[in-house]
Design an enzyme around this catalytic site. Structure first.
Site, mmCIF file in Angstrom:
data_model
loop_
_atom_site.group_PDB
_atom_site.id
_atom_site.type_symbol
_atom_site.label_atom_id
_atom_site.label_comp_id
_atom_site.label_asym_id
_atom_site.label_seq_id
_atom_site.Cartn_x
_atom_site.Cartn_y
_atom_site.Cartn_z
ATOM 1 N N ASP A 97 0.820 -1.203 0.000
ATOM 2 C CA ASP A 97 0.000 0.000 0.000
ATOM 3 C C ASP A 97 0.855 1.254 0.000
ATOM 4 O O ASP A 97 2.035 1.231 0.367
ATOM 5 C CB ASP A 97 -0.967 0.002 1.191
ATOM 6 C CG ASP A 97 -0.253 -0.023 2.536
ATOM 7 O OD1 ASP A 97 0.709 -0.808 2.677
ATOM 8 O OD2 ASP A 97 -0.653 0.735 3.443
ATOM 9 N N GLU A 162 -0.072 -1.221 5.646
ATOM 10 C CA GLU A 162 0.939 -0.737 6.590
ATOM 11 C C GLU A 162 0.764 0.735 6.921
ATOM 12 O O GLU A 162 1.022 1.170 8.052
ATOM 13 C CB GLU A 162 2.337 -0.977 6.004
ATOM 14 C CG GLU A 162 3.495 -0.629 6.931
ATOM 15 C CD GLU A 162 3.930 0.827 6.874
ATOM 16 O OE1 GLU A 162 4.658 1.276 7.787
ATOM 17 O OE2 GLU A 162 3.529 1.534 5.904
#
Length: 411
Positions: A97, A162
């Site tokens: 991400d 994350e």
């Protein structure tokens, strides 16, 4: 096989890195908690295609369900390259991400297109965390291309989420598949460092963030005795917290910079719209970064005692909302993971790496908390989250050499 041969092989992966970045950067992969975010699905499809074109012995998913995400999932991918001992793993964990590009007017290039200028590749996610992902991938690719089997498995763990708390990433994996981490396993997280490549992060301060809402009674400022000034109570609470927390948690640890626990009042909400009104409500936040030698439970006891004292003294109601709470022990500097990281970094970069602790939070904290040794390391210019984010191809390949060295020396 001499390490020079492995290094030479990795040096030949420049085009591989460019092609991979060119495929990943156009996939925004923002969290579903961000406006317009649909998760990591598209990027995971591209990455998995790359993985399946290599010689991994095992590839599987540990996806988390998320109704807001594309296809309803937040993907987490495991790719294993077997070692001679298949019951022990050296994990390289990176995240798929990215954060929002922010104000696109501040970018010199389009955030979601890879632009190569010399040694740099520009684009959102290029450093955070494509560089680390590709360093791990290139390290394993070199072993595969040279038909080298390390002593233990080398495994890529490519996770979601994350950037906004890891609920669908490493936290989900620990909750549902912790058994995949074997005794003696260790984890490298290539997601933080400095431009010199000298910071080997082995510890983080525990994080405790709290929101305090003080409720009194609003009245006209000319008759303050008829009300209860929540702002005054809040100001006194800040002073009480500041005094008691710094007094009780005052140890120093030179592993960290600064070497002390920090307790900072931060965000403050507006209370009343006019200067002649006694506020009946006061709201502020506190950011605590606590040395790992202390328990957050003890910090919270001190906070609660201060709240009780001020509540009684000013006859106000005080509510505490914990907005973030993460604590974990440090990874010992004597761990083979740490000593091998330092040795490999010295060999590749000819510098002076050292073990450090940081005040910020990383996914390493979740792993250390459950007993899995973890190091956060990469050689980066630290332009993550900024406009014109870039990664250096030379750093990507340099870190790949570090991880290849570690893969061959961890037992």
């Amino acid at each position: 096989m001499d390490m020079k041969d492995i290094f030479k092989k990795i040096d030949g992966y420049k085009n591989f890195v460019i092609e991979a970045q060119t495929g990943m950067i156009p996939c925004p992969a923002m969290s579903t908690s961000v406006e317009g975010g649909v998760g990591e699905y598209d990027k995971s499809v591209f990455i998995e295609k790359v993985l399946k074109g290599m010689k991994f012995d095992e590839i599987f998913h540990i996806d988390a369900k998320d109704a807001k995400a594309k296809k309803g999932v937040r993907p987490n991918i495991v790719a294993k390259y077997y070692g001679k001992n298949k019951n022990k793993n050296f994990w390289i964990m990176a995240h798929m991400d990215v954060v929002s590009p922010g104000d696109t007017a501040m970018w010199k290039t389009y955030p979601y297109k890879a632009v190569v200028q010399g040694d740099k590749i520009y684009g959102r996610g290029s450093e955070d965390n494509h560089q680390g992902l590709l360093s791990g991938l290139c390290a394993v690719k070199a072993l595969m291309d040279l038909n080298i089997r390390p002593e233990i498995n080398v495994c890529l763990l490519l996770v979601a989420d994350e950037e906004v708390g890891s609920e669908y990433g490493i936290q989900h994996i620990i909750k549902t598949n912790f058994k995949m981490f074997k005794k003696g396993d260790c984890v490298m997280v290539p997601d933080g460092g400095n431009a010199e490549g000298t910071e080997v992060e082995v510890a983080e301060k525990s994080i405790y963030w709290a929101k305090f809402t003080i409720t009194g009674k609003q009245v006209h400022a000319s008759t303050p005795s008829e009300g209860i000034n929540a702002h005054r109570a809040g100001a006194n609470l800040i002073v009480e917290l500041d005094k008691e927390l710094h007094k009780k948690f005052n140890k120093k640890n030179t592993l960290f910079s600064p070497p002390v626990s920090t307790f900072e009042p931060t965000k403050k909400y507006a209370n009343v719209a006019s200067s002649n009104i006694v506020p009946g409500k006061d709201v502020f936040h506190l950011d605590c970064r606590v040395l790992p030698s202390y328990k957050l439970a003890d910090v919270k006891k001190t906070v609660n005692a201060a709240v009780a004292k001020i509540s009684k003294q000013f006859k106000v109601k005080i509510d505490i909302e914990v907005t973030q709470e993460v604590e974990s022990p440090a990874t010992s500097v004597k761990e083979p993971l740490v000593t091998q990281t330092i040795a490999a970094v010295k060999k590749v970069y000819n510098n002076k790496p050292k073990a450090i602790g940081i005040g910020g939070g990383t996914v390493g904290a979740y792993l250390r908390k459950v007993g899995v040794p973890c190091v956060v390391y990469s050689k980066v210019d630290s332009v993550a989250h900024q406009p014109n984010e870039y990664s250096k191809i030379s750093d990507t390949l340099g870190d790949a050499k570090v991880f290849a060295c570690m893969a061959l020396n961890l037992k």
